[in-house]
Design a protein around this motif. Sequence first.
Motif, PDB file in Angstrom:
ATOM      1  N   ASP A 183      95.808  43.436 -79.301  1.00  0.00           N
ATOM      2  CA  ASP A 183      96.078  41.993 -79.313  1.00  0.00           C
ATOM      3  C   ASP A 183      94.829  41.162 -79.558  1.00  0.00           C
ATOM      4  OD1 ASP A 183      98.718  42.500 -78.772  1.00  0.00           O
ATOM      5  OD2 ASP A 183      98.442  42.405 -76.590  1.00  0.00           O
ATOM      6  N   GLN A 184      93.685  41.845 -79.748  1.00  0.00           N
ATOM      7  CA  GLN A 184      92.424  41.139 -79.902  1.00  0.00           C
ATOM      8  C   GLN A 184      92.012  41.080 -81.378  1.00  0.00           C
ATOM      9  OE1 GLN A 184      90.868  39.707 -77.244  1.00  0.00           O
ATOM     10  NE2 GLN A 184      92.614  40.429 -76.035  1.00  0.00           N
ATOM     11  N   THR A 185      91.378  39.990 -81.754  1.00  0.00           N
ATOM     12  CA  THR A 185      90.806  39.871 -83.092  1.00  0.00           C
ATOM     13  C   THR A 185      89.292  39.836 -82.963  1.00  0.00           C
ATOM     14  OG1 THR A 185      90.858  37.444 -83.025  1.00  0.00           O
ATOM     15  CG2 THR A 185      92.792  38.578 -83.944  1.00  0.00           C
ATOM     16  N   GLY A 186      88.610  40.238 -84.024  1.00  0.00           N
ATOM     17  CA  GLY A 186      87.152  40.257 -83.982  1.00  0.00           C
ATOM     18  C   GLY A 186      86.562  40.237 -85.376  1.00  0.00           C
ATOM     19  N   ALA A 187      85.251  40.128 -85.430  1.00  0.00           N
ATOM     20  CA  ALA A 187      84.516  40.137 -86.692  1.00  0.00           C
ATOM     21  C   ALA A 187      83.181  40.802 -86.446  1.00  0.00           C
ATOM     22  CB  ALA A 187      84.330  38.722 -87.227  1.00  0.00           C
ATOM     23  N   ASP A 188      82.803  41.722 -87.332  1.00  0.00           N
ATOM     24  CA  ASP A 188      81.549  42.440 -87.189  1.00  0.00           C
ATOM     25  C   ASP A 188      80.730  42.311 -88.462  1.00  0.00           C
ATOM     26  OD1 ASP A 188      82.027  43.274 -84.639  1.00  0.00           O
ATOM     27  OD2 ASP A 188      82.688  45.298 -85.182  1.00  0.00           O
ATOM     28  N   LEU A 189      79.409  42.310 -88.269  1.00  0.00           N
ATOM     29  CA  LEU A 189      78.469  42.344 -89.378  1.00  0.00           C
ATOM     30  C   LEU A 189      78.229  43.811 -89.719  1.00  0.00           C
ATOM     31  CD1 LEU A 189      76.768  40.265 -91.005  1.00  0.00           C
ATOM     32  CD2 LEU A 189      74.881  40.750 -89.439  1.00  0.00           C
ATOM     33  N   ILE A 190      78.310  44.163 -91.015  1.00  0.00           N
ATOM     34  CA  ILE A 190      78.331  45.561 -91.438  1.00  0.00           C
ATOM     35  C   ILE A 190      77.124  45.889 -92.300  1.00  0.00           C
ATOM     36  CG2 ILE A 190      79.645  47.254 -92.799  1.00  0.00           C
ATOM     37  CD1 ILE A 190      80.923  46.469 -90.144  1.00  0.00           C
ATOM     38  N   ASN A 191      76.615  47.114 -92.131  1.00  0.00           N
ATOM     39  CA  ASN A 191      75.634  47.655 -93.064  1.00  0.00           C
ATOM     40  C   ASN A 191      76.405  48.203 -94.265  1.00  0.00           C
ATOM     41  OD1 ASN A 191      73.876  49.368 -94.520  1.00  0.00           O
ATOM     42  ND2 ASN A 191      72.644  49.744 -92.688  1.00  0.00           N
ATOM     43  N   PRO A 192      76.269  47.582 -95.467  1.00  0.00           N
ATOM     44  CA  PRO A 192      77.116  47.983 -96.590  1.00  0.00           C
ATOM     45  C   PRO A 192      76.792  49.379 -97.122  1.00  0.00           C
ATOM     46  CG  PRO A 192      75.475  46.386 -97.294  1.00  0.00           C
ATOM     47  CD  PRO A 192      75.384  46.470 -95.801  1.00  0.00           C
ATOM     48  N   ALA A 228      87.452  52.327 -93.352  1.00  0.00           N
ATOM     49  CA  ALA A 228      88.852  52.616 -93.040  1.00  0.00           C
ATOM     50  C   ALA A 228      89.002  53.316 -91.694  1.00  0.00           C
ATOM     51  CB  ALA A 228      89.464  53.469 -94.155  1.00  0.00           C
ATOM     52  N   THR A 229      88.108  54.279 -91.400  1.00  0.00           N
ATOM     53  CA  THR A 229      88.232  55.014 -90.143  1.00  0.00           C
ATOM     54  C   THR A 229      87.775  54.179 -88.959  1.00  0.00           C
ATOM     55  OG1 THR A 229      87.819  57.090 -91.327  1.00  0.00           O
ATOM     56  CG2 THR A 229      87.539  57.103 -88.934  1.00  0.00           C
ATOM     57  N   ARG A 230      86.653  53.461 -89.116  1.00  0.00           N
ATOM     58  CA  ARG A 230      86.080  52.693 -88.015  1.00  0.00           C
ATOM     59  C   ARG A 230      86.915  51.449 -87.703  1.00  0.00           C
ATOM     60  NH1 ARG A 230      81.484  52.980 -89.620  1.00  0.00           N
ATOM     61  NH2 ARG A 230      80.588  54.505 -88.212  1.00  0.00           N
ATOM     62  N   TYR A 231      87.539  50.880 -88.728  1.00  0.00           N
ATOM     63  CA  TYR A 231      88.303  49.639 -88.539  1.00  0.00           C
ATOM     64  C   TYR A 231      89.714  49.813 -89.111  1.00  0.00           C
ATOM     65  CZ  TYR A 231      83.781  47.484 -87.560  1.00  0.00           C
ATOM     66  OH  TYR A 231      82.561  47.174 -87.023  1.00  0.00           O
ATOM     67  N   PRO A 232      90.577  50.587 -88.428  1.00  0.00           N
ATOM     68  CA  PRO A 232      91.943  50.789 -88.939  1.00  0.00           C
ATOM     69  C   PRO A 232      92.731  49.482 -88.973  1.00  0.00           C
ATOM     70  CG  PRO A 232      91.726  51.632 -86.695  1.00  0.00           C
ATOM     71  CD  PRO A 232      90.357  51.293 -87.156  1.00  0.00           C
ATOM     72  N   GLY A 233      92.336  48.528 -88.193  1.00  0.00           N
ATOM     73  CA  GLY A 233      93.035  47.236 -88.194  1.00  0.00           C
ATOM     74  C   GLY A 233      92.338  46.194 -89.032  1.00  0.00           C
ATOM     75  N   GLU A 272      78.144  51.223 -91.149  1.00  0.00           N
ATOM     76  CA  GLU A 272      78.007  51.116 -89.705  1.00  0.00           C
ATOM     77  C   GLU A 272      77.971  49.659 -89.260  1.00  0.00           C
ATOM     78  OE1 GLU A 272      74.476  53.239 -88.846  1.00  0.00           O
ATOM     79  OE2 GLU A 272      75.386  55.228 -89.089  1.00  0.00           O
ATOM     80  N   THR A 273      78.344  49.457 -87.999  1.00  0.00           N
ATOM     81  CA  THR A 273      78.365  48.116 -87.431  1.00  0.00           C
ATOM     82  C   THR A 273      76.963  47.698 -87.017  1.00  0.00           C
ATOM     83  OG1 THR A 273      80.606  48.488 -86.601  1.00  0.00           O
ATOM     84  CG2 THR A 273      79.343  46.665 -85.621  1.00  0.00           C
ATOM     85  N   ILE A 274      76.548  46.521 -87.471  1.00  0.00           N
ATOM     86  CA  ILE A 274      75.250  45.965 -87.067  1.00  0.00           C
ATOM     87  C   ILE A 274      75.394  45.201 -85.765  1.00  0.00           C
ATOM     88  CG2 ILE A 274      73.411  44.341 -87.709  1.00  0.00           C
ATOM     89  CD1 ILE A 274      73.969  45.026 -90.622  1.00  0.00           C
ATOM     90  N   GLY A 275      76.487  44.485 -85.626  1.00  0.00           N
ATOM     91  CA  GLY A 275      76.719  43.699 -84.427  1.00  0.00           C
ATOM     92  C   GLY A 275      77.884  42.758 -84.641  1.00  0.00           C
ATOM     93  N   ALA A 276      78.299  42.118 -83.568  1.00  0.00           N
ATOM     94  CA  ALA A 276      79.409  41.167 -83.658  1.00  0.00           C
ATOM     95  C   ALA A 276      78.969  39.942 -84.459  1.00  0.00           C
ATOM     96  CB  ALA A 276      79.874  40.769 -82.269  1.00  0.00           C
TER      97      ALA A 276
END
Length: 739
Positions: free
Chosen positions: A81-90, A56-61, A94-98
């Motif tokens: 205005d940008q959209t994205g997708a990240d691979l997450i450590n469940p 929730a904090t890292r990805y408010p959008g 934390e973000t692993i990478g795009a």
Amino acid sequence: MLRQLHSLSGLVATLFVVLLTISGAVLSLNPLIERSQANIAGTASISVAELAGKLATRYPGAEQIQRRPSGSIIVYFTDGDQTGADLINPVTGETIGAYSNSPIMVWIKNLHRSYLLGTPGRVVAGVAAFFMLLLTFSGAVMLVNRLGGWRHICRPIQGPFKQRLHTEAGRAAVLGLILSASTGLYMSTMTFELIPDYSSTEPDFPTHVSGGAPASIDTLSTLKSIPLTEFRELVYPYPDDPMGVYSITTDQGSGFVDQSTGELLSYQAYGNPQKLYEFIYMLHTGEGLWWLGLLLGLSALAVPLMAWTGIQIWWKRKQSATTINYNSAARLADTVILVGSESNSTWGFAKTLHDALHSLGFQVHTASMNQIGKPYPQAKRMFILTATYGDGDAPASANHFLARLSKITKTPDVPVAVLGFGDRQFPAFCQFAKEVEAALITKGWPQLLPLETIHRQSPQEFARWGSVVGSVLDKELTLLHTPVHPPCTTLTLVERVDYGAEVQAPTAVLRFEAAPSHRGWLSRCLKRARLPHFDAGDLVGILPPDSSVPRFYSLASASKSGMLEICVRHHPDGLCSGFLHGLSVGDTIEAFIKLNPSFRPASGKGPVILIGAGTGIGPLVGFIRNNKAHRPMHLYWGGRSPQSDFLYETELKRYLEDKRLTKLNPVFSRISQGAYVQNKIIEDDKILGQLIEEGAQFLICGGRNMASSVAVALDKVIAPLGIDVATLKAQGRYREDVY
């Protein structure tokens, strides 16, 4: 009929099936790649609410969280205005990478699903899946028939290299291809609504929503009750929409969750049809079972190989098709020839017989054995020429013969002669020909001649049979059958070693190189490269002067050595052996290679027992030369005198020293009365019994009488072990090259 269906299906659909399987093989890597990127350790105790709270904090959008079948967690979000997708450590959030779909993989997936042609391409892909299933099933049935039933499905496959490669690849891939093709066809029929599409079943949208202020996502009770291991997808409501809801999908079903109260507002559990669809989708793609994806991919890679070899087998069979001229109608013929053939070669012998009888004034009708049952009112004799397919089965043009013969109620008074074609290498040598003769005798058909057999399509044996037929017909019948041979290579004799003159058995080891076709240094550099490919144990066909009928000799060398080597005994009145023994260094011959892949040591580390007499030592020495891995090899060989015809003596003793040969067991009939190689085998019964228990295989080369005596001796030796030579042949552990 089955072979024609298999061949026609392959020719029609080859390009599309190959594209389908190659693209499928590439896509099969996706599950493994995703699995390698997934971090699933420690996720069993994490709930969907806990994971969403961490993000929730890292990805408010955040707009959507997705768990892939591999276990990878992906968050889709907007940032301005940008959209994205990240691979997450469940575990940590934390973000692993795009994360992004590879454009290449997207293109390949579209190629796989529709050949990049949209809806028409999807139709073609579905049809290709059907053809692949048809080819796989028909090929499997043909393989089972060839091997003699399902219980023999693991039996070693014999035959030419390309045919063995084709069938071995098919045997290895058959289960994977059936699974891929059947599941792909199922999904294709669902795409075009030939069966209902259960993959899009969704719950009804809720009509009653609290409309209260959104609660913190990690406090929502429904999301807290769903473990991450059962989670598939969470779609967020639109921001600032009090009537919005969360959409949740799990392994059991899907529903909507109130963003304020956390209440599950509606829910749709998956029914059995939906579960069946998802199971089939997993089987087809390997998603969630990365190891299955790899197995399916490896199976798919066999298809291009089988397509390549299959087309070559079909083309060779087509080229060998035989046209029968002056073929009298069945009702007018006084002589009938019926043919049982699998690869058309027997038709060539039938044509030779047909033409010879026609030239003598007979009215001859030649047809396939499956046409038995037609009336032959004028027939005075019948010849049946048949090969044997696989483990004693009928060849393609005779697979209905016995059934149709059994339905004939009135036996014609037509004498019959049966001629069988086969290879003594196989346990069921001419077995179908034997069954045909037995069935004819049972039905009361008179015999024109007893059953005769032809080994390895020998023109000489066929000519001898023709002489016997001529004596029965009271005619001079000359059967000069000239098989179609590959182009010949000119070879130059560069070395010869002579033996045996003192014991009236002149024998020569002849070594040839490819004769240069051009003069100069380039010719000398390329000279060895022009030898056709062959291995020790293959055959060389040599055309003596003024003869179109080749004589075959077993090769003692491999082409990689740059030398073609044979061992030849001079037989009295032997046209080809006399020609070869008359050669001097520098003389040339015309020759071609006939591959003999069934006669060579099988792969493995078990002992190899080599047995031969006289010139049969040639290929056996070749096997020993190539034994660089020092596999246990025991040679039993018989000659006349150690002083005169101990062939390859110096070389064999050198191989004993460098361990390429484990034990040398020569016997000489002139030294000890009655000392033959079969006697030495009985003498070494305990040693051979131990080697057989260690998985030994036998390779026998030489005259037919010697080979028969060896088989009888070995049967006595191995009887206490509860096996016999026939069993060893069926296991691929007893191989012969006899003449």
